[in-house]
Design an enzyme around this catalytic site. Structure first.
Site, PDB file in Angstrom:
ATOM      1  N   PRO A   2      -0.160   8.853 -15.603  1.00  0.00           N
ATOM      2  CA  PRO A   2       0.583   9.959 -14.990  1.00  0.00           C
ATOM      3  C   PRO A   2       0.990   9.623 -13.560  1.00  0.00           C
ATOM      4  O   PRO A   2       0.143   9.438 -12.693  1.00  0.00           O
ATOM      5  CB  PRO A   2      -0.397  11.125 -15.026  1.00  0.00           C
ATOM      6  CG  PRO A   2      -1.526  10.688 -15.894  1.00  0.00           C
ATOM      7  CD  PRO A   2      -1.548   9.204 -15.839  1.00  0.00           C
ATOM      8  N   GLU A   3       2.295   9.495 -13.348  1.00  0.00           N
ATOM      9  CA  GLU A   3       2.843   9.324 -12.002  1.00  0.00           C
ATOM     10  C   GLU A   3       3.591  10.625 -11.686  1.00  0.00           C
ATOM     11  O   GLU A   3       3.407  11.614 -12.381  1.00  0.00           O
ATOM     12  CB  GLU A   3       3.758   8.090 -11.953  1.00  0.00           C
ATOM     13  CG  GLU A   3       3.025   6.821 -12.376  1.00  0.00           C
ATOM     14  CD  GLU A   3       3.891   5.566 -12.311  1.00  0.00           C
ATOM     15  OE1 GLU A   3       4.867   5.544 -11.557  1.00  0.00           O
ATOM     16  OE2 GLU A   3       3.572   4.604 -13.033  1.00  0.00           O
ATOM     17  N   LYS A  61       1.029  12.414  -6.913  1.00  0.00           N
ATOM     18  CA  LYS A  61       0.416  12.473  -8.241  1.00  0.00           C
ATOM     19  C   LYS A  61      -0.694  13.516  -8.311  1.00  0.00           C
ATOM     20  O   LYS A  61      -1.411  13.588  -9.318  1.00  0.00           O
ATOM     21  CB  LYS A  61      -0.152  11.097  -8.596  1.00  0.00           C
ATOM     22  CG  LYS A  61       0.883   9.976  -8.547  1.00  0.00           C
ATOM     23  CD  LYS A  61       0.243   8.610  -8.647  1.00  0.00           C
ATOM     24  CE  LYS A  61       1.226   7.528  -8.244  1.00  0.00           C
ATOM     25  NZ  LYS A  61       0.565   6.204  -8.111  1.00  0.00           N
ATOM     26  N   ARG A 114     -10.863   7.001 -19.404  1.00  0.00           N
ATOM     27  CA  ARG A 114     -11.522   6.086 -18.463  1.00  0.00           C
ATOM     28  C   ARG A 114     -12.317   6.748 -17.354  1.00  0.00           C
ATOM     29  O   ARG A 114     -12.863   6.051 -16.494  1.00  0.00           O
ATOM     30  CB  ARG A 114     -10.491   5.135 -17.860  1.00  0.00           C
ATOM     31  CG  ARG A 114     -10.081   4.092 -18.853  1.00  0.00           C
ATOM     32  CD  ARG A 114      -9.066   3.142 -18.303  1.00  0.00           C
ATOM     33  NE  ARG A 114      -8.191   2.738 -19.391  1.00  0.00           N
ATOM     34  CZ  ARG A 114      -7.058   2.080 -19.240  1.00  0.00           C
ATOM     35  NH1 ARG A 114      -6.647   1.756 -18.050  1.00  0.00           N
ATOM     36  NH2 ARG A 114      -6.342   1.772 -20.269  1.00  0.00           N
ATOM     37  N   ARG A 153       7.199  -5.321   8.016  1.00  0.00           N
ATOM     38  CA  ARG A 153       6.131  -5.542   7.026  1.00  0.00           C
ATOM     39  C   ARG A 153       6.384  -6.826   6.239  1.00  0.00           C
ATOM     40  O   ARG A 153       7.504  -7.105   5.828  1.00  0.00           O
ATOM     41  CB  ARG A 153       6.042  -4.346   6.064  1.00  0.00           C
ATOM     42  CG  ARG A 153       5.844  -3.007   6.756  1.00  0.00           C
ATOM     43  CD  ARG A 153       4.461  -2.854   7.357  1.00  0.00           C
ATOM     44  NE  ARG A 153       3.425  -2.839   6.356  1.00  0.00           N
ATOM     45  CZ  ARG A 153       2.970  -1.746   5.751  1.00  0.00           C
ATOM     46  NH1 ARG A 153       3.489  -0.569   6.040  1.00  0.00           N
ATOM     47  NH2 ARG A 153       2.006  -1.819   4.861  1.00  0.00           N
ATOM     48  N   ARG A 262      -1.224  -5.782  -9.933  1.00  0.00           N
ATOM     49  CA  ARG A 262      -0.637  -4.978 -11.011  1.00  0.00           C
ATOM     50  C   ARG A 262       0.335  -5.815 -11.824  1.00  0.00           C
ATOM     51  O   ARG A 262       1.014  -6.697 -11.290  1.00  0.00           O
ATOM     52  CB  ARG A 262       0.145  -3.784 -10.424  1.00  0.00           C
ATOM     53  CG  ARG A 262      -0.643  -2.898  -9.496  1.00  0.00           C
ATOM     54  CD  ARG A 262      -1.672  -2.071 -10.268  1.00  0.00           C
ATOM     55  NE  ARG A 262      -2.529  -1.295  -9.386  1.00  0.00           N
ATOM     56  CZ  ARG A 262      -3.817  -1.588  -9.168  1.00  0.00           C
ATOM     57  NH1 ARG A 262      -4.377  -2.621  -9.736  1.00  0.00           N
ATOM     58  NH2 ARG A 262      -4.539  -0.826  -8.373  1.00  0.00           N
TER      59      ARG A 262
END
Length: 273
Positions: A2-3, A61, A114, A153, A262
């Site tokens: 879920p984002e 989120k 989880r 950055r 990721r």
DNA sequence: ACTATGCCCTGGGTGC
DNA sequence: TGCACCCAGGGCATAG
């Protein structure tokens, strides 16, 4: 996972069902004690019982359940969490971790394979998400804001897009999708993007979030909406989990690499380093 | 201040 | 068939 689009879909599903309802009883099941962050499980169950739900909000989120005593119940679903409303007689889901009984013989199940999901009960929602920057769909997430956050950055742009201080609500699926739309290589240094690319990237973030919202989110595995149904967006993604398949724009095989810890999916031709 | 890495957790998939 | 291993990843802690 879920984002933002998935949490917003859940919010929209649950808002009319929970508005004005009183919470009769909350049970956090044995083995799931860690989900209660701000209080012990028993304290949280006790504090929620009897409260009336006024309305539902969202930031990034995080789902924000505003209660009649001024407190906010802040729920984060992490990767496999869901909140499913149904009749109290509905059988328990295999991975039910908590249950919220309402005053209309309905129940909301908190399912989470989880066990990464979290609950906070706080006076100010910011206490539960102290690091969170502007919501990706808010006006505060502007071109100027993004440009300022990326300036100087050296971290990969993908990592910066995942940073909730930069844009709250963007996760792994939509970071990859936005970078493909904007034709930016995920490993590119954040500070190296031109002003025009930053602008294109912000537009791409909004485009992918809105596209998914229109399809009620992406159900790659565990995501379910507020009624237990699946989203439809996973069938229309451009790159996420499409490694080995052709890029829709140029036909080149989509590749997968590991970035910021990721799985990261991109077109090596459209998204040059 | 910034960047990189490991941890939490458990089921599903893979290889032997 | 069984079993060991790896992978999925959001947010946080920690190290450098």
């Amino acid at each position: 996972m879920p984002e933002l689009p998935e949490v917003e879909t859940i919010r929209r599903d649950l808002a009319p069902l929970l508005h004005g309802r009183r919470i009769e009883r909350v049970r956090i099941h044995p083995g799931s004690e860690r989900m209660a962050i701000s209080h012990s499980p028993r304290e949280m169950e006790h504090a929620l019982a009897g409260r009336k739900i006024e309305d539902l909000g969202r930031h990034g989120k995080y789902l924000l359940i505003h209660l009649d005593d001024g407190q906010t119940w802040v729920v984060h679903l992490r990767m496999t969490g869901s909140l499913v409303h149904g009749d109290a007689s509905m059988p328990a889901h295999r991975f039910e971790r908590a249950r919220i009984d309402l005053d209309d013989r309905c129940t909301v199940r908190f399912n989470d394979m989880r066990k990464f999901g979290t609950w906070h009960l706080v006076e100010d929602p910011r206490e539960a998400m102290p690091q969170s920057g502007p919501d990706a769909l808010s006006e505060a997430f502007s071109d100027a804001w993004l440009e300022a956050r990326l300036k100087g950055r050296t971290a990969p742009i993908k990592a910066l897009l995942l940073d909730q201080r930069v844009a709250a609500g963007v996760g792994n699926i939509y970071a990859d999708e936005a970078l493909w739309i904007a034709r930016v290589h995920p490993g590119r240094e954040g500070g190296s993007l031109s002003r025009a690319k930053v602008k294109a990237l912000r537009a791409a973030v909004l485009e992918t979030l809105h596209a998914s919202l229109g399809a009620r989110g992406s159900s790659f595995s565990d995501y379910r909406d507020g009624l237990g149904g699946e989203g439809l967006h996973h069938v229309q993604v451009h790159v996420f989990r499409r490694e080995g398949q052709p890029c829709e724009r140029c036909g080149t095989e989509i590749r997968k690499m590991r970035l910021a810890g990721r799985g990261t999916h991109y077109c090596p031709r459209c998204q040059r380093a």
